[in-house]
Design a protein around this motif. Structure first.
Motif, PDB file in Angstrom:
ATOM      1  N   GLY A   7     146.197 -66.287  27.077  1.00 55.20           N
ATOM      2  CA  GLY A   7     145.641 -65.191  27.859  1.00 55.20           C
ATOM      3  C   GLY A   7     144.234 -64.804  27.452  1.00 55.20           C
ATOM      4  N   ASN A   8     143.495 -65.707  26.776  1.00 52.36           N
ATOM      5  CA  ASN A   8     142.167 -65.369  26.293  1.00 52.36           C
ATOM      6  C   ASN A   8     141.175 -65.400  27.440  1.00 52.36           C
ATOM      7  N   ALA A   9     140.690 -64.216  27.848  1.00 45.75           N
ATOM      8  CA  ALA A   9     139.814 -64.141  29.010  1.00 45.75           C
ATOM      9  C   ALA A   9     138.353 -64.295  28.653  1.00 45.75           C
ATOM     10  N   ASN A  10     138.030 -64.346  27.337  1.00 39.93           N
ATOM     11  CA  ASN A  10     136.643 -64.541  26.914  1.00 39.93           C
ATOM     12  C   ASN A  10     135.690 -63.574  27.604  1.00 39.93           C
ATOM     13  N   ALA A  11     135.833 -62.303  27.343  1.00 40.19           N
ATOM     14  CA  ALA A  11     134.975 -61.285  27.947  1.00 40.19           C
ATOM     15  C   ALA A  11     133.629 -61.232  27.233  1.00 40.19           C
ATOM     16  N   TRP A  12     132.575 -61.133  28.035  1.00 36.94           N
ATOM     17  CA  TRP A  12     131.224 -60.965  27.526  1.00 36.94           C
ATOM     18  C   TRP A  12     130.617 -59.731  28.196  1.00 36.94           C
ATOM     19  N   VAL A  13     129.738 -59.064  27.473  1.00 30.83           N
ATOM     20  CA  VAL A  13     129.093 -57.865  28.010  1.00 30.83           C
ATOM     21  C   VAL A  13     127.583 -58.016  27.889  1.00 30.83           C
ATOM     22  N   GLY A  14     126.901 -57.882  29.044  1.00 33.71           N
ATOM     23  CA  GLY A  14     125.445 -57.921  29.064  1.00 33.71           C
ATOM     24  C   GLY A  14     124.881 -56.547  29.355  1.00 33.71           C
ATOM     25  N   ILE A  15     123.677 -56.269  28.858  1.00 38.62           N
ATOM     26  CA  ILE A  15     123.060 -54.948  29.015  1.00 38.62           C
ATOM     27  C   ILE A  15     121.684 -55.101  29.656  1.00 38.62           C
ATOM     28  N   SER A  16     121.408 -54.246  30.628  1.00 36.64           N
ATOM     29  CA  SER A  16     120.085 -54.199  31.253  1.00 36.64           C
ATOM     30  C   SER A  16     119.674 -52.751  31.459  1.00 36.64           C
ATOM     31  N   ARG A  17     118.391 -52.507  31.637  1.00 33.91           N
ATOM     32  CA  ARG A  17     117.876 -51.147  31.774  1.00 33.91           C
ATOM     33  C   ARG A  17     116.975 -51.028  32.995  1.00 33.91           C
ATOM     34  N   GLY A  18     116.829 -49.798  33.463  1.00 35.96           N
ATOM     35  CA  GLY A  18     115.954 -49.524  34.593  1.00 35.96           C
ATOM     36  C   GLY A  18     115.799 -48.035  34.787  1.00 35.96           C
ATOM     37  N   GLU A  19     114.752 -47.642  35.516  1.00 35.13           N
ATOM     38  CA  GLU A  19     114.519 -46.216  35.739  1.00 35.13           C
ATOM     39  C   GLU A  19     115.556 -45.614  36.669  1.00 35.13           C
ATOM     40  N   THR A  20     116.195 -46.459  37.483  1.00 34.36           N
ATOM     41  CA  THR A  20     117.284 -46.015  38.346  1.00 34.36           C
ATOM     42  C   THR A  20     118.487 -46.926  38.122  1.00 34.36           C
ATOM     43  N   VAL A  21     119.645 -46.491  38.598  1.00 31.17           N
ATOM     44  CA  VAL A  21     120.843 -47.317  38.469  1.00 31.17           C
ATOM     45  C   VAL A  21     120.669 -48.629  39.226  1.00 31.17           C
ATOM     46  N   LEU A  22     120.069 -48.571  40.413  1.00 28.76           N
ATOM     47  CA  LEU A  22     119.881 -49.771  41.222  1.00 28.76           C
ATOM     48  C   LEU A  22     118.964 -50.771  40.527  1.00 28.76           C
ATOM     49  N   SER A  23     117.879 -50.276  39.941  1.00 28.42           N
ATOM     50  CA  SER A  23     116.963 -51.196  39.254  1.00 28.42           C
ATOM     51  C   SER A  23     117.613 -51.778  37.997  1.00 28.42           C
ATOM     52  N   ALA A  24     118.449 -50.987  37.324  1.00 27.45           N
ATOM     53  CA  ALA A  24     119.148 -51.513  36.145  1.00 27.45           C
ATOM     54  C   ALA A  24     120.137 -52.597  36.538  1.00 27.45           C
ATOM     55  N   LEU A  25     120.824 -52.413  37.655  1.00 25.56           N
ATOM     56  CA  LEU A  25     121.735 -53.446  38.156  1.00 25.56           C
ATOM     57  C   LEU A  25     120.973 -54.727  38.466  1.00 25.56           C
ATOM     58  N   SER A  26     119.848 -54.573  39.131  1.00 24.55           N
ATOM     59  CA  SER A  26     119.049 -55.743  39.515  1.00 24.55           C
ATOM     60  C   SER A  26     118.485 -56.461  38.293  1.00 24.55           C
ATOM     61  N   ASN A  27     118.167 -55.701  37.252  1.00 23.60           N
ATOM     62  CA  ASN A  27     117.565 -56.306  36.061  1.00 23.60           C
ATOM     63  C   ASN A  27     118.561 -57.122  35.234  1.00 23.60           C
ATOM     64  N   LEU A  28     119.854 -57.019  35.557  1.00 23.49           N
ATOM     65  CA  LEU A  28     120.835 -57.832  34.848  1.00 23.49           C
ATOM     66  C   LEU A  28     120.831 -59.276  35.354  1.00 23.49           C
ATOM     67  N   VAL A  29     120.354 -59.468  36.590  1.00 22.34           N
ATOM     68  CA  VAL A  29     120.379 -60.792  37.221  1.00 22.34           C
ATOM     69  C   VAL A  29     119.605 -61.837  36.423  1.00 22.34           C
ATOM     70  N   PRO A  30     118.331 -61.594  36.032  1.00 22.21           N
ATOM     71  CA  PRO A  30     117.594 -62.634  35.286  1.00 22.21           C
ATOM     72  C   PRO A  30     118.084 -62.834  33.863  1.00 22.21           C
ATOM     73  N   ARG A  31     119.051 -62.035  33.414  1.00 22.52           N
ATOM     74  CA  ARG A  31     119.558 -62.161  32.048  1.00 22.52           C
ATOM     75  C   ARG A  31     120.777 -63.082  31.972  1.00 22.52           C
ATOM     76  N   THR A  32     121.026 -63.822  33.012  1.00 21.93           N
ATOM     77  CA  THR A  32     122.133 -64.772  33.022  1.00 21.93           C
ATOM     78  C   THR A  32     121.634 -66.134  33.466  1.00 21.93           C
ATOM     79  N   ASN A  33     122.407 -67.165  33.134  1.00 19.92           N
ATOM     80  CA  ASN A  33     122.011 -68.529  33.498  1.00 19.92           C
ATOM     81  C   ASN A  33     122.630 -68.987  34.804  1.00 19.92           C
ATOM     82  N   GLN A  34     123.436 -68.111  35.442  1.00 14.46           N
ATOM     83  CA  GLN A  34     124.111 -68.488  36.669  1.00 14.46           C
ATOM     84  C   GLN A  34     123.937 -67.401  37.716  1.00 14.46           C
TER      85      GLN A  34
END
Length: 395
Positions: free
Chosen positions: A66-93
């Protein structure tokens, strides 16, 4: 020749129908997000949880654990929407947000920004649906998203399936993002946002391993733009009796600080009505419920210490006191926990509109509480101790 050409073109057209598909293994899925606010940087922080669903397969060797291998990434932004968008370039997929099943707000974020403004970004982020469970917490957000169950599975926890625990022990009702945003702006209604806590080393294996777990512990009571206040389960103990979603709720009966019995209250039905007592709003709460006796400690000398009618009367008085106590605790903090203002607004719209700005609730607010309990099941032994002396029981 013409027919042959048409056939070739048709075949080619059919073969090119899936040219833009993306294989599941080529995408990264965000399953939960947590929202924080960094006071120093003046930016929102988004913690995104990603799980390898491939390891959940029972057919794979790793998945059997049952090992789901959870990972947590963190991104920041002046608004919630910009912080969500800034997580995109922090992944390889390519990121897929369509599987977000839980959203956690930190106490700092709740105190900094009204929910309407924070959730504006979520509503504009089209991949995130309106159905995720929502929570508040005072814990470290990354640690909350990294908690697994005892088998190493990140999916089957309080974060993703809060209703399973609520049905067995009904205290604070789980709510979704849609329900939160529906209740938040309504006149006289407060939101009860379940609080998530981490219980350290709650489980231990036969190999000496320990495991932490998540559990719902109280709720943030949020009303309008006022600062949210965190109440514990004990402080909100009367709220469960007015909640139509309550399924099973434990009730411990005490007398002179000694436990008399433990009951399970099943699906209580609460009715709240209001009226004007002169110029003062008055309220009446009526609660009807069935109960089962779960535990019944014996009297030291002879069998059962209370009769059925005595237990019934004691349970009704206990519930009445719990409802009253939670109401007064909320009033002390400026919170209308039972949404009595909303009840008055719905039942007396015209009167409410004339006193909207001056409407207040305090310890002197007329509040009548009536409770009727019917004990349906007394257990397998049917009060056996009532009829058999202790000396006979020990033979």
């Amino acid at each position: 020749m013409v027919k042959k050409a048409i056939f070739i073109v048709t075949v080619c057209f059919c073969l090119s129908g899936c040219w833009d598909t993306v294989d599941l293994q080529d995408m990264q899925y965000i399953t939960a997000i947590a929202i924080d606010y960094n006071e120093k940087e003046k930016q929102f922080e988004i913690h995104g949880q990603s799980i390898n669903f491939g390891n959940l397969s029972v057919n794979s060797a790793e998945g059997q654990n049952g090992n789901a291998n959870a990972w947590v990434g963190i991104s920041r932004g002046e608004t919630v929407l910009s912080a969500l968008s800034n997580l995109v370039p922090r992944t390889n997929q390519q990121l897929n947000w369509g599987h977000v099943h839980a959203i956690v707000y930190s106490q700092t974020a709740l105190a900094h920004n009204p929910l309407i403004e924070m959730n504006e970004g979520l509503y504009r982020f089209q991949q995130v649906r309106m159905t995720p469970w929502v929570f508040g917490t005072t814990e470290n957000l990354t640690e909350v998203l990294m908690v697994t169950n005892i088998f190493g599975d990140s999916i089957h926890t309080e974060l993703f399936n809060p209703q399973a625990v609520f049905h067995e022990r009904s205290f604070i009702e789980p709510i979704t993002l849609h329900e939160l945003m529906r209740e938040y702006p309504e006149a006289g209604r407060s939101v009860k946002l379940p609080n998530l806590s981490i219980l350290e080393k709650n489980w231990k294996s036969n190999q000496g391993e320990t495991n932490t777990s998540l559990f719902a512990d109280g709720a943030f009571v949020i009303k309008g733009g006022k600062e949210p206040i965190l109440f514990s389960d004990e402080q909100l103990i009367g709220l469960r009796w007015l909640n139509h979603a309550t399924v099973n709720a434990p009730l411990v009966l005490k007398e002179n600080e000694n436990t008399i019995a433990a009951l399970n209250i099943v699906r209580p039905i609460a009715t709240v009505t209001s009226e004007l007592d002169g110029d003062i709003p008055a309220f009446r709460i009526r609660i009807d419920a069935n109960a089962d006796i779960e535990d019944f400690p014996p009297d030291p000398s002879l069998g059962a210490s209370k009769t059925i009618n005595e237990l019934k009367a004691l349970s009704e008085e206990t519930i009445k006191q719990e409802v009253k106590r939670t109401f007064l605790l909320g009033i002390e903090q400026g919170k209308d926990i039972y949404d009595l203002e909303n009840v008055f607004y719905r039942q007396h719209v015209q009167s409410y509109n004339t006193m909207r700005d001056s409407f207040t609730l305090d310890e002197n607010t007329p509040l009548s509480i009536e409770v009727t309990i019917k004990i349906e099941h007394t257990g397998e032994y049917e009060f056996y101790r009532d009829r058999v002396p202790e000396s006979e029981q020990r033979r």
